[in-house]
Design an enzyme around this catalytic site. Structure first.
Site, PDB file in Angstrom:
ATOM      1  CG  PHE A   1       6.777   8.918  -0.533  1.00 23.21           C
ATOM      2  CD1 PHE A   1       6.660   8.730   0.760  1.00 23.21           C
ATOM      3  CD2 PHE A   1       6.939   7.998  -1.334  1.00 23.21           C
ATOM      4  CE1 PHE A   1       6.275   7.551   1.294  1.00 23.21           C
ATOM      5  CE2 PHE A   1       6.765   6.629  -1.003  1.00 23.21           C
ATOM      6  CZ  PHE A   1       6.331   6.671   0.599  1.00 23.21           C
TER       7      PHE A   1
ATOM      8  CG  ASP B   1      -5.771 -13.871 -12.272  1.00 26.68           C
ATOM      9  OD1 ASP B   1      -4.577 -14.229 -12.382  1.00 26.68           O
ATOM     10  OD2 ASP B   1      -6.543 -14.171 -11.083  1.00 26.68           O
TER      11      ASP B   1
ATOM     12  CD  GLN C   1       7.676   2.230  -9.349  1.00 23.92           C
ATOM     13  OE1 GLN C   1       6.772   1.936  -8.304  1.00 23.92           O
ATOM     14  NE2 GLN C   1       7.948   3.302  -9.819  1.00 23.92           N
TER      15      GLN C   1
ATOM     16  CG  HIS D   1      10.346   0.115  -3.948  1.00 25.83           C
ATOM     17  ND1 HIS D   1      11.337   0.403  -3.009  1.00 25.83           N
ATOM     18  CD2 HIS D   1       8.971   0.906  -3.599  1.00 25.83           C
ATOM     19  CE1 HIS D   1      10.851   1.294  -2.123  1.00 25.83           C
ATOM     20  NE2 HIS D   1       9.644   1.593  -2.432  1.00 25.83           N
TER      21      HIS D   1
ATOM     22  CG  LEU E   1       8.246  -1.826  -0.344  1.00 27.15           C
ATOM     23  CD1 LEU E   1       8.911  -1.791  -1.606  1.00 27.15           C
ATOM     24  CD2 LEU E   1       6.847  -1.228  -0.352  1.00 27.15           C
TER      25      LEU E   1
ATOM     26  CD  GLU F   1       9.893   6.243  -2.870  1.00 27.32           C
ATOM     27  OE1 GLU F   1      10.233   5.562  -3.743  1.00 27.32           O
ATOM     28  OE2 GLU F   1       9.402   7.281  -3.113  1.00 27.32           O
TER      29      GLU F   1
ATOM     30  NE  ARG G   1       8.595   3.876  -5.282  1.00 27.53           N
ATOM     31  CZ  ARG G   1       7.459   3.741  -4.808  1.00 27.53           C
ATOM     32  NH1 ARG G   1       6.444   3.277  -5.747  1.00 27.53           N
ATOM     33  NH2 ARG G   1       7.182   4.053  -3.626  1.00 27.53           N
TER      34      ARG G   1
ATOM     35  CG  HIS H   1       6.714  -1.628  -5.763  1.00 27.50           C
ATOM     36  ND1 HIS H   1       6.254  -2.089  -4.522  1.00 27.50           N
ATOM     37  CD2 HIS H   1       6.148  -0.292  -5.710  1.00 27.50           C
ATOM     38  CE1 HIS H   1       5.743  -1.387  -3.663  1.00 27.50           C
ATOM     39  NE2 HIS H   1       5.608  -0.249  -4.346  1.00 27.50           N
TER      40      HIS H   1
ATOM     41  NE  ARG I   1       2.972   3.133  -8.404  1.00 26.03           N
ATOM     42  CZ  ARG I   1       3.078   3.204  -7.092  1.00 26.03           C
ATOM     43  NH1 ARG I   1       2.868   4.140  -6.241  1.00 26.03           N
ATOM     44  NH2 ARG I   1       3.658   1.930  -6.428  1.00 26.03           N
TER      45      ARG I   1
ATOM     46  CB  SER J   1      -0.418   3.304  -6.851  1.00 24.08           C
ATOM     47  OG  SER J   1      -1.246   2.181  -7.020  1.00 24.08           O
TER      48      SER J   1
HETATM   49  C1  LIG Z   1       4.225  -3.733  -0.334  1.00 19.60           C
HETATM   50  C2  LIG Z   1       3.517  -2.922  -1.299  1.00 19.60           C
HETATM   51  C3  LIG Z   1       3.446  -1.609  -1.028  1.00 19.60           C
HETATM   52  C4  LIG Z   1       2.896  -0.347  -1.177  1.00 19.60           C
HETATM   53  N1  LIG Z   1       2.903   0.936  -0.960  1.00 19.60           N
HETATM   54  C5  LIG Z   1       2.167   1.798  -1.620  1.00 19.60           C
HETATM   55  C6  LIG Z   1       2.135   3.253  -1.026  1.00 19.60           C
HETATM   56  O1  LIG Z   1       2.439   3.318   0.227  1.00 19.60           O
HETATM   57  N2  LIG Z   1       1.530   4.187  -1.809  1.00 19.60           N
HETATM   58  C7  LIG Z   1       0.921   3.835  -2.987  1.00 19.60           C
HETATM   59  O2  LIG Z   1       0.535   4.857  -3.472  1.00 19.60           O
HETATM   60  N3  LIG Z   1       0.981   2.471  -3.531  1.00 19.60           N
HETATM   61  C8  LIG Z   1       1.754   1.529  -2.819  1.00 19.60           C
HETATM   62  N4  LIG Z   1       1.904   0.406  -3.558  1.00 19.60           N
HETATM   63  C9  LIG Z   1       1.004   0.214  -4.885  1.00 19.60           C
HETATM   64  C10 LIG Z   1      -0.508  -0.107  -4.602  1.00 19.60           C
HETATM   65  O3  LIG Z   1      -0.714  -0.531  -3.166  1.00 19.60           O
HETATM   66  C11 LIG Z   1      -1.025  -1.086  -5.508  1.00 19.60           C
HETATM   67  O4  LIG Z   1      -0.748  -0.324  -6.793  1.00 19.60           O
HETATM   68  C12 LIG Z   1      -2.699  -1.116  -5.186  1.00 19.60           C
HETATM   69  O5  LIG Z   1      -2.840  -1.390  -3.998  1.00 19.60           O
HETATM   70  C13 LIG Z   1      -3.289  -1.717  -6.290  1.00 19.60           C
HETATM   71  O6  LIG Z   1      -4.516  -1.704  -5.661  1.00 19.60           O
HETATM   72  P1  LIG Z   1      -5.741  -2.109  -6.862  1.00 19.60           P
HETATM   73  O7  LIG Z   1      -7.106  -1.899  -6.058  1.00 19.60           O
HETATM   74  O8  LIG Z   1      -5.503  -2.099  -8.237  1.00 19.60           O
HETATM   75  O9  LIG Z   1      -5.649  -3.948  -6.617  1.00 19.60           O
HETATM   76  P2  LIG Z   1      -5.234  -4.729  -5.433  1.00 19.60           P
HETATM   77  O10 LIG Z   1      -5.460  -4.116  -4.095  1.00 19.60           O
HETATM   78  O11 LIG Z   1      -4.085  -5.606  -5.890  1.00 19.60           O
HETATM   79  O12 LIG Z   1      -6.340  -5.894  -5.312  1.00 19.60           O
HETATM   80  C14 LIG Z   1      -6.764  -6.750  -6.445  1.00 19.60           C
HETATM   81  C15 LIG Z   1      -8.116  -7.464  -6.142  1.00 19.60           C
HETATM   82  O13 LIG Z   1      -8.482  -8.454  -7.482  1.00 19.60           O
HETATM   83  C16 LIG Z   1      -9.065  -9.577  -7.030  1.00 19.60           C
HETATM   84  N5  LIG Z   1      -8.626 -10.261  -8.243  1.00 19.60           N
HETATM   85  C17 LIG Z   1      -7.520 -10.403  -8.708  1.00 19.60           C
HETATM   86  N6  LIG Z   1      -7.634 -11.607  -9.617  1.00 19.60           N
HETATM   87  C18 LIG Z   1      -8.797 -11.904  -9.473  1.00 19.60           C
HETATM   88  C19 LIG Z   1      -9.901 -13.125  -9.994  1.00 19.60           C
HETATM   89  N7  LIG Z   1      -9.089 -13.873 -11.034  1.00 19.60           N
HETATM   90  N8  LIG Z   1     -10.941 -13.210  -9.665  1.00 19.60           N
HETATM   91  C20 LIG Z   1     -11.583 -12.327  -8.628  1.00 19.60           C
HETATM   92  N9  LIG Z   1     -10.854 -11.652  -8.159  1.00 19.60           N
HETATM   93  C21 LIG Z   1      -9.363 -11.366  -8.586  1.00 19.60           C
HETATM   94  C22 LIG Z   1      -8.197  -9.718  -5.703  1.00 19.60           C
HETATM   95  O14 LIG Z   1      -8.827 -10.746  -4.797  1.00 19.60           O
HETATM   96  C23 LIG Z   1      -7.995  -8.370  -5.157  1.00 19.60           C
HETATM   97  O15 LIG Z   1      -9.300  -8.202  -4.251  1.00 19.60           O
HETATM   98  C24 LIG Z   1       2.342  -0.691  -2.863  1.00 19.60           C
HETATM   99  C25 LIG Z   1       2.518  -1.844  -3.262  1.00 19.60           C
HETATM  100  C26 LIG Z   1       2.910  -2.885  -2.546  1.00 19.60           C
HETATM  101  C27 LIG Z   1       3.235  -4.332  -3.097  1.00 19.60           C
END
Ligand SMILES: Cc1cc2nc3c(=O)[nH]c(=O)nc-3n(C[C@H](O)[C@H](O)[C@H](O)COP(=O)(O)OP(=O)(O)OC[C@H]3O[C@@H](n4cnc5c(N)ncnc54)[C@H](O)[C@@H]3O)c2cc1C
Length: 573
Positions: free
Chosen positions: A115, A216, A235, A237, A247, A250, A281, A347, A388, A393
């Site tokens: 990666f 939020d 970032q 991507h 996406l 990678e 990236r 991203h 990152r 992540s």
């Molecule tokens: C397409 C894609 C592919 C990725 N691939 C990778 C990868 O392979 N490896 C890697 O390390 N990282 C990857 N990332 C990055 C990583 O997935 C994210 O940084 C990570 O999932 C964020 O997780 P989180 O738990 O912080 O929040 P999220 O998984 O984004 O969850 C946010 C939560 O907050 C809740 N929420 C938000 N606002 C409110 C509100 N106002 N009231 C109530 N609930 C709310 C939502 O309902 C949700 O449950 C990728 C990201 C994307 C977009």
């Protein structure tokens, strides 16, 4: 309804769920999420989770830590990066033991792939460090943690949108949430509240992020006076599907995919001679846009090709099934026959709420705010610094999600029960009533599109003082127009219109924080590239930015970076 629990977790992505599982048995725990938990963006993560397991080739946590610090262009706090890299193997084995179906090597250990930015022997060559389940790694981890949380009897408030934090008596005492199905406002009180609300890629027009990623949690805390850190580091991507931003992981390059310009040239050999297409990236996104600017985009247009044709149909079906089906669904392209048109897509947010390594949110005075915690993409620990690395992540979510849950559990006995307030929902109720009364005015969709377009044009991969000042002017114009927005739907049940108005408040405030932070930083580092200040300037700028709202105005201040093992050096790949 007024509900009371010991601990509340806002967000059901990997950070929130990992914290919830850690808290199980230490008090009443409830998770609030605006989308159904398994719809959280974590489920879209494709490529993998980084850990120096050494299953494919020798590896060490120190190499992983070094790559994380160098990838972050030395803005990474090295004590936090050490926690991340050292704890990674344990965190991955823990997921394996919970039942995550990782891909396997022929001898049965967890398989790993290359990666971007992950190397052996401090930059000597690319290394296989990403543990994965084909290209739906986030999906399987999210489903596993959700099942764990249910098994532990964690309570879920699904499709409840948090609209306010109750910050009073010098601490966080819970939140106000809108139940989407009914339109009712509820007060949820707690002794400890964790924000795990994810990123805010929706600030930009082209993004890999889901619709819910409007930031939020970060916004609600910021609005209440909590600082935001390193917001200028956004970032992009390198490989979003052209025109859509969806996406292409990678992992495609990790498995051997190659980027080519209009001449068929593997141009990354010129930009990163050692690790080529697997450079971090920020480096690859700038390289693609430089090719485009110099007329070497495909047909002279604004994209390049990601060539997977030499990998073969079978390997693509086994290892990159999801992304090859995206290419077919959205573009009608068979990736084993034709290259995929790609361009950079917004991203990930390196910035967010400043926390210590145990998830405590740090206030403007640098001290923990009692009862308020943050983890995941909405937090800034800071392990990712100015950029990152891929697969760091998911690791950050489970390592620091667990630590935040553990800290909350330990601190709960000392945190007082929230005091009864007559009506903590009154300010929100007033705002909603005012919105509903407003006569026909602007629609929020038009304002949001305008903001996303401005951010894309003026504050994305390349920035200048001129472009950023223009963006700031446009944002200030949108602040005025926002006060004229009216609702097309005055109803209560499933009012998506109302939701979009509330989410626009987040997007607008966070966009402004990004632009103000970017204007102030007159150097280039990681994902923040100022064409008018193209060099990194450690003497003046080896420091974190913090922005904070004080009486409606944004105050900018700085905080030192923690350097332990690796002295900042020029970044060469
Ligand atoms: C397409 C894609 C592919 C990725 N691939 C990778 C990868 O392979 N490896 C890697 O390390 N990282 C990857 N990332 C990055 C990583 O997935 C994210 O940084 C990570 O999932 C964020 O997780 P989180 O738990 O912080 O929040 P999220 O998984 O984004 O969850 C946010 C939560 O907050 C809740 N929420 C938000 N606002 C409110 C509100 N106002 N009231 C109530 N609930 C709310 C939502 O309902 C949700 O449950 C990728 C990201 C994307 C977009």
């Amino acid at each position: 309804m007024t509900f009371e629990s010991d601990a509340l977790i806002v967000g059901a992505g990997l950070a929130g769920l990992r914290a919830a599982v850690e808290l199980a048995g230490r008090g009443d725990v409830a998770v609030v999420s605006k989308v159904y938990p398994t719809r959280s963006h974590s489920g879209a993560a494709q490529g993998g989770i980084a850990a120096a397991l050494g299953n494919e080739e020798p590896d060490s946590w120190e190499w992983h830590m070094y790559d994380t610090v160098k990838g972050g262009d030395y803005l990474t706090d090295q004590d936090a990066a050490e926690v991340l890299a050292r704890d990674a193997p344990r965190a991955v084995y823990e997921l394996e033991h919970m039942g995550v179906p990782f891909d396997r090597t022929p001898s049965g250990t967890i398989a790993q792939r290359a990666f971007g930015g992950h190397t052996r022997e401090f930059g000597a060559a690319a290394i296989k460090r990403a543990c994965h389940a084909a290209d739906h790694t986030g999906r399987v981890i999210l489903d596993t943690l959700h099942s764990e949380a249910l098994r532990h009897g964690i309570r879920f408030f699904s499709e409840f949108h948090v609209v306010d934090l109750i910050l009073q008596h010098g601490r966080c005492e819970g939140l106000v949430a809108l139940e989407l199905a009914t339109g009712e406002l509820h007060v949820l009180r707690s002794r400890a509240t964790l924000l795990a609300t994810g990123g805010f890629g929706k600030v930009y027009k082209t993004t890999s992020n889901c619709f819910a990623n409007t930031g939020d949690g970060a916004y609600l805390a910021y609005r209440a006076g909590v600082p935001l850190q390193d917001m200028e580091f956004v970032q992009f991507h390198p490989t979003g599907i052209c025109g859509l931003g969806i996406l292409i992981s990678e992992a495609a390059r990790g498995e051997g995919g190659i980027l080519r310009n209009r001449n068929g040239e593997r141009f990354m050999e010129r930009y990163a001679p050692t690790i080529k297409d697997l450079a971090p990236r920020d480096v690859v996104s700038r390289a693609i846009l430089t090719e485009v600017r110099e007329g070497r985009g495909i047909d002279g247009r604004d994209f390049v090709h990601l060539d997977l044709t030499h990998l073969g149909k079978d390997a693509l079906a086994a290892k990159l099934f999801d992304i090859t089906s995206f290419a077919m669904t959205y573009l009608g392209i068979d990736a084993s026959v034709d290259p995929i048109p790609v361009q950079p897509t917004c991203h990930y947010m390196m910035g967010g709420l400043p926390t210590d390594a145990d998830g405590r949110v740090l206030g403007a005075d640098g001290k923990p705010m009692p009862g308020l915690y943050a983890a995941g993409e909405c937090a800034c620990v800071s392990v990712h610094g100015a950029n990152r690395l891929g697969c760091n992540s998911l690791l950050d979510l489970v390592v620091f999600g667990r630590r935040a849950g553990r800290t909350m559990g330990e601190e709960l006995p000392a945190l007082p029960r929230p005091a009864a307030e007559p009506d903590a929902a009154a300010p929100v109720r007033g705002r909603l009533a005012e919105l509903r009364r407003r006569p026909g005015g602007e629609r929020v969709g038009a304002l949001r599109s305008h903001l996303q377009q401005v951010m894309m044009e003026s504050c994305s991969v390349f920035r200048t003082e001129g472009s950023l000042s223009r963006a700031l002017g446009e944002i200030e114009g949108l602040e005025v127009r926002r006060d004229e927005v009216s609702l097309a739907d005055p109803g209560s049940r499933w009012n998506a219109d109302l939701l979009e108005v509330l989410e626009f408040d987040s997007l607008l405030a966070l966009a402004k924080a990004i632009v103000v932070s970017a204007l102030a930083r007159t150097e280039s580092r990681g994902a923040h590239f100022r064409e008018d200040f193209p060099e990194r300037d450690d003497a003046a700028w080896l420091k974190h930015t913090q922005v904070r709202l004080a009486e409606g105005e944004i105050e900018v201040s700085y905080k030192p970076v923690t350097v332990t093992r690796f002295t900042p050096k020029p970044r060469v790949y």
